[in-house]
Design a protein around this motif. Structure first.
Motif, PDB file in Angstrom:
ATOM      1  N   GLU A 226      50.885  69.944  52.976  1.00 58.27           N
ATOM      2  CA  GLU A 226      50.456  71.291  53.351  1.00 58.27           C
ATOM      3  C   GLU A 226      51.609  72.192  53.774  1.00 58.27           C
ATOM      4  O   GLU A 226      51.406  73.397  53.926  1.00 58.27           O
TER       5      GLU A 226
ATOM      6  N   ASP B 257      52.843  72.559  56.562  1.00 56.14           N
ATOM      7  CA  ASP B 257      52.534  73.146  57.870  1.00 56.14           C
ATOM      8  C   ASP B 257      53.373  72.413  58.909  1.00 56.14           C
ATOM      9  O   ASP B 257      52.902  71.512  59.606  1.00 56.14           O
TER      10      ASP B 257
ATOM     11  N   SER C 255      50.787  64.264  56.005  1.00 54.81           N
ATOM     12  CA  SER C 255      49.951  65.199  55.261  1.00 54.81           C
ATOM     13  C   SER C 255      50.286  66.652  55.606  1.00 54.81           C
ATOM     14  O   SER C 255      50.417  67.497  54.716  1.00 54.81           O
ATOM     15  N   LYS C 256      50.435  66.935  56.897  1.00 54.66           N
ATOM     16  CA  LYS C 256      50.732  68.303  57.315  1.00 54.66           C
ATOM     17  C   LYS C 256      52.114  68.751  56.833  1.00 54.66           C
ATOM     18  O   LYS C 256      52.285  69.900  56.403  1.00 54.66           O
TER      19      LYS C 256
END
Length: 290
Positions: free
Chosen positions: A257, A259, A252-253
């Motif tokens: 995202e 990130d 997910s990161k």
């Protein structure tokens, strides 16, 4: 005479054989390990201390550790891995006992199938469960056809319990394989003596079989625990949106995202937990004789 003289002539030595130092043979595997594993791991660790603002800082670790998403993912990962390991140990021990000590037609074929099952990808088992217990699966289809309702009662597969069921289903053979190998080395005379002395099956299992199975249980259980901590495909394919583990948080990161420092921080934490558990397994395996 001439031929005998030639035969008796000593063979001239060309000198001592060339010996390659042992450390030279170590270089190729160490080089491959460094290029394909250690260097990428170094890049992950390096990225985890390089925030988007530039420079080198531990701020990404502080930000990730302070986030509620990380703490929830850590807790979910630990309890799913622990629950799946316990379930695999109990179910694997029971099934291995039946296969090894209860004669039934096709027992050898089942034991062989376990070896084949170990080669299956985890998402394949998850898809099979989706076909059976999914929202549009067979079980719900039978229920809706019989009752005429819009939805079936089996909606647990997209919950943490569905992930737990899928992990137990997939990883149980990883416990059974070392158990079956250990049971094959067990002296059946011990079982016959215990039975002739009046011991019931439960007592034979507890006093004779279980002590012999402890090293295999430790090996299989530790392997399952580490694999469950790093499992990604099962959580992804069950579609359990409310279940976020550390591998899912890395995905997910990084992918959703963008990130990357935070993703690398979570990855480093996941690696540290896995390596720590492996070290603990080595200590325990030496003590139990695995």
């Amino acid at each position: 005479m001439a031929s005998s003289a030639l035969t008796a002539a000593p063979v001239k030595q060309s000198g001592p054989p060339l010996r390659v130092p042992r450390w030279v043979w170590v270089l190729p595997p160490v080089g491959l390990l460094g290029v394909f594993f250690l260097y990428p791991l170094f890049l992950v660790v390096q990225q985890s201390v390089q925030p988007d603002t530039g420079g080198t800082s531990l701020q990404p670790y502080a930000d990730v550790f302070a986030s509620e998403a990380f703490r929830e993912a850590l807790g979910t990962t630990v309890w799913l891995a622990a629950g799946a390991t316990v379930g695999c140990l109990v179910l694997g021990f029971a099934l291995a006992l039946v296969i090894a000590f209860v004669p039934f037609p096709g027992g050898k074929a089942v034991a062989k199938f376990i070896d084949v099952f170990l080669s299956f990808p985890s998402f394949l088992i998850t898809l099979a469960l989706l076909f059976i217990y999914g929202t549009k699966g067979m079980a719900n289809g039978v229920w809706t056809d019989a009752t005429g309702v819009a939805e079936g009662p089996f909606q647990f597969l997209t919950t943490p319990w569905g992930v737990l069921l899928a992990e137990i289903t997939y990883f149980t053979p990883f416990v059974m394989r070392p158990l079956l190998a250990a049971f094959s080395q067990l002296d059946t005379a011990q079982l016959e003596v215990a039975s002739s002395l009046g011991a019931k099956p439960a007592r034979i299992v507890r006093r004779v079989i279980l002590p012999e199975a402890l090293p295999a249980l430790a090996a299989g259980g530790s392997l399952v625990l580490v694999m469950c901590l790093n499992e990604f495909g099962i959580v992804l394919f069950t579609g359990a949106k409310g279940v976020t583990t550390l591998p899912m948080l890395v995905y997910s990161k990084a992918m959703l995202e963008a990130d990357y420092p935070a993703a690398c921080v979570v990855a480093v934490v996941n690696i540290a937990i896995s390596v720590g558990l492996y070290g603990l397994y080595r200590v325990v395996s030496r003590r139990v004789g695995a």
